[in-house]
Design a protein around this motif. Structure first.
Motif, PDB file in Angstrom:
ATOM      1  N   LEU A  85       0.853  -1.188  -0.016  1.00  0.00           N
ATOM      2  CA  LEU A  85       0.163   0.023  -0.457  1.00  0.00           C
ATOM      3  C   LEU A  85       0.439   1.122   0.035  1.00  0.00           C
ATOM      4  CD1 LEU A  85      -2.892   1.412  -0.459  1.00  0.00           C
ATOM      5  CD2 LEU A  85      -3.016   1.052   2.745  1.00  0.00           C
ATOM      6  N   LEU A  86       1.965   1.094   0.745  1.00  0.00           N
ATOM      7  CA  LEU A  86       2.962   2.023   1.073  1.00  0.00           C
ATOM      8  C   LEU A  86       3.395   2.203  -0.286  1.00  0.00           C
ATOM      9  CD1 LEU A  86       4.189   4.775   2.400  1.00  0.00           C
ATOM     10  CD2 LEU A  86       5.839   2.706   3.285  1.00  0.00           C
ATOM     11  N   LYS A  87       4.048   1.208  -1.131  1.00  0.00           N
ATOM     12  CA  LYS A  87       4.629   1.719  -2.560  1.00  0.00           C
ATOM     13  C   LYS A  87       3.872   1.959  -3.348  1.00  0.00           C
ATOM     14  CE  LYS A  87       6.055  -1.668  -6.022  1.00  0.00           C
ATOM     15  NZ  LYS A  87       6.113  -2.663  -6.045  1.00  0.00           N
ATOM     16  N   LYS A  88       1.785   2.112  -4.083  1.00  0.00           N
ATOM     17  CA  LYS A  88       1.732   2.429  -4.734  1.00  0.00           C
ATOM     18  C   LYS A  88       1.297   3.525  -3.875  1.00  0.00           C
ATOM     19  CE  LYS A  88      -2.959   1.647  -6.059  1.00  0.00           C
ATOM     20  NZ  LYS A  88      -4.356   1.308  -5.896  1.00  0.00           N
ATOM     21  N   SER A  89       1.092   4.081  -2.721  1.00  0.00           N
ATOM     22  CA  SER A  89       1.092   5.464  -2.417  1.00  0.00           C
ATOM     23  C   SER A  89       1.864   6.210  -3.247  1.00  0.00           C
ATOM     24  CB  SER A  89       0.597   5.551  -1.220  1.00  0.00           C
ATOM     25  OG  SER A  89      -0.470   4.746  -0.336  1.00  0.00           O
ATOM     26  N   LEU A  90       3.373   5.679  -3.050  1.00  0.00           N
ATOM     27  CA  LEU A  90       4.392   6.387  -3.166  1.00  0.00           C
ATOM     28  C   LEU A  90       4.484   6.749  -4.922  1.00  0.00           C
ATOM     29  CD1 LEU A  90       7.253   4.971  -0.627  1.00  0.00           C
ATOM     30  CD2 LEU A  90       5.959   7.481  -0.446  1.00  0.00           C
TER      31      LEU A  90
ATOM     32  N   SER B  45       4.464  12.079  -8.754  1.00  0.00           N
ATOM     33  CA  SER B  45       3.895  12.719  -9.416  1.00  0.00           C
ATOM     34  C   SER B  45       3.498  14.614  -9.044  1.00  0.00           C
ATOM     35  CB  SER B  45       2.315  12.493 -11.174  1.00  0.00           C
ATOM     36  OG  SER B  45       1.709  12.249 -10.318  1.00  0.00           O
ATOM     37  N   ALA B  46       2.694  14.324  -7.905  1.00  0.00           N
ATOM     38  CA  ALA B  46       2.087  15.333  -7.348  1.00  0.00           C
ATOM     39  C   ALA B  46       3.671  16.062  -6.335  1.00  0.00           C
ATOM     40  CB  ALA B  46       0.778  15.527  -6.040  1.00  0.00           C
ATOM     41  N   MET B  47       4.051  15.489  -6.066  1.00  0.00           N
ATOM     42  CA  MET B  47       5.477  15.675  -5.297  1.00  0.00           C
ATOM     43  C   MET B  47       6.430  16.264  -6.349  1.00  0.00           C
ATOM     44  SD  MET B  47       7.913  12.742  -2.944  1.00  0.00           S
ATOM     45  CE  MET B  47       8.861  11.925  -4.429  1.00  0.00           C
ATOM     46  N   ILE B  48       6.583  15.824  -8.038  1.00  0.00           N
ATOM     47  CA  ILE B  48       7.458  16.490  -8.911  1.00  0.00           C
ATOM     48  C   ILE B  48       7.462  17.792  -9.272  1.00  0.00           C
ATOM     49  CG2 ILE B  48       8.640  16.062 -11.822  1.00  0.00           C
ATOM     50  CD1 ILE B  48       8.110  13.018 -10.747  1.00  0.00           C
ATOM     51  N   SER B  49       5.724  17.786  -9.268  1.00  0.00           N
ATOM     52  CA  SER B  49       5.317  19.221  -9.631  1.00  0.00           C
ATOM     53  C   SER B  49       5.909  20.093  -8.441  1.00  0.00           C
ATOM     54  CB  SER B  49       3.051  18.569 -10.099  1.00  0.00           C
ATOM     55  OG  SER B  49       2.685  18.911  -8.953  1.00  0.00           O
ATOM     56  N   ALA B  50       5.064  20.013  -6.798  1.00  0.00           N
ATOM     57  CA  ALA B  50       5.662  20.354  -6.692  1.00  0.00           C
ATOM     58  C   ALA B  50       7.393  20.691  -6.215  1.00  0.00           C
ATOM     59  CB  ALA B  50       5.211  19.969  -4.890  1.00  0.00           C
ATOM     60  N   ALA B  51       7.812  20.189  -6.852  1.00  0.00           N
ATOM     61  CA  ALA B  51       8.988  20.436  -6.672  1.00  0.00           C
ATOM     62  C   ALA B  51       9.847  20.697  -7.626  1.00  0.00           C
ATOM     63  CB  ALA B  51       9.986  18.786  -6.623  1.00  0.00           C
ATOM     64  N   GLY B  52       8.656  21.180  -8.560  1.00  0.00           N
ATOM     65  CA  GLY B  52       8.797  21.879  -9.740  1.00  0.00           C
ATOM     66  C   GLY B  52       8.243  23.774  -9.349  1.00  0.00           C
ATOM     67  N   GLU B  53       7.565  24.030  -8.570  1.00  0.00           N
ATOM     68  CA  GLU B  53       7.111  24.745  -7.920  1.00  0.00           C
ATOM     69  C   GLU B  53       8.240  25.220  -7.115  1.00  0.00           C
ATOM     70  OE1 GLU B  53       2.869  24.737  -6.432  1.00  0.00           O
ATOM     71  OE2 GLU B  53       2.284  23.684  -8.399  1.00  0.00           O
ATOM     72  N   VAL B  54       8.416  24.747  -6.401  1.00  0.00           N
ATOM     73  CA  VAL B  54       9.468  24.940  -4.967  1.00  0.00           C
ATOM     74  C   VAL B  54      10.698  25.268  -5.857  1.00  0.00           C
ATOM     75  CG1 VAL B  54      11.117  24.125  -3.329  1.00  0.00           C
ATOM     76  CG2 VAL B  54       8.709  23.629  -3.387  1.00  0.00           C
TER      77      VAL B  54
END
Length: 148
Positions: free
Chosen positions: A81-86, A91-100
């Protein structure tokens, strides 16, 4: 009259103490006889208790193995479940990193100025600590030399 009363009290007290002592010794004798009577069947009882202990040990091993399997399955499910959530959240983390990164580009000049001020303060603090440490060391050495 008082002599008769004291005689009665002492006689009663002596009888009670004698009764307690006799009860103690008779209980001790009974206890010794009980131990001797149970000595022979004790070996059979020990064998029976050992068999019961082995059975309990086997049951506990089975239950612990079963519990270990359940915990292993639960941990495996949790990590899946953790792997699936990660993976889903990457993708959300990559877009947030771009914004940061964009925000960091815009505020890097201001941040560098603030960091210079922080490092200057840190340098002053460290030099003050070293200066005080050396001063205290020199004072201690002087004190030891004077009092030696």
């Amino acid at each position: 009259m008082a002599l008769l009363f004291l005689n009665t009290v002492f006689s009663t007290l002596g009888s009670v103490i004698s009764l307690i002592i006799r009860l103690f010794f008779s209980t001790s004798y009974a206890f010794v006889f009980m131990i001797q009577a149970l000595k022979v069947p004790g070996n059979a009882i020990q064998t029976g208790l050992q068999a019961i202990g082995d059975a309990v040990k086997a049951c506990l091993e089975y239950v612990l193995d079963l519990l270990l399997e359940v915990l292993s399955a639960a941990a495996s499910s949790f990590f899946d479940l953790l792997k699936k959530s990660l993976v889903d959240g990457s993708s959300a983390m990559i877009s947030a990193a771009g914004e940061v990164m964009e925000t960091l580009k815009n505020s890097s000049v201001e941040l560098s100025k603030e960091l210079l001020e922080v490092f200057e303060g840190l340098q002053q603090m460290i030099s003050k600590i070293v200066e005080d440490l050396l001063k205290n060391y020199m004072d201690a050495v002087k004190y030891v030399i004077q009092n030696a």
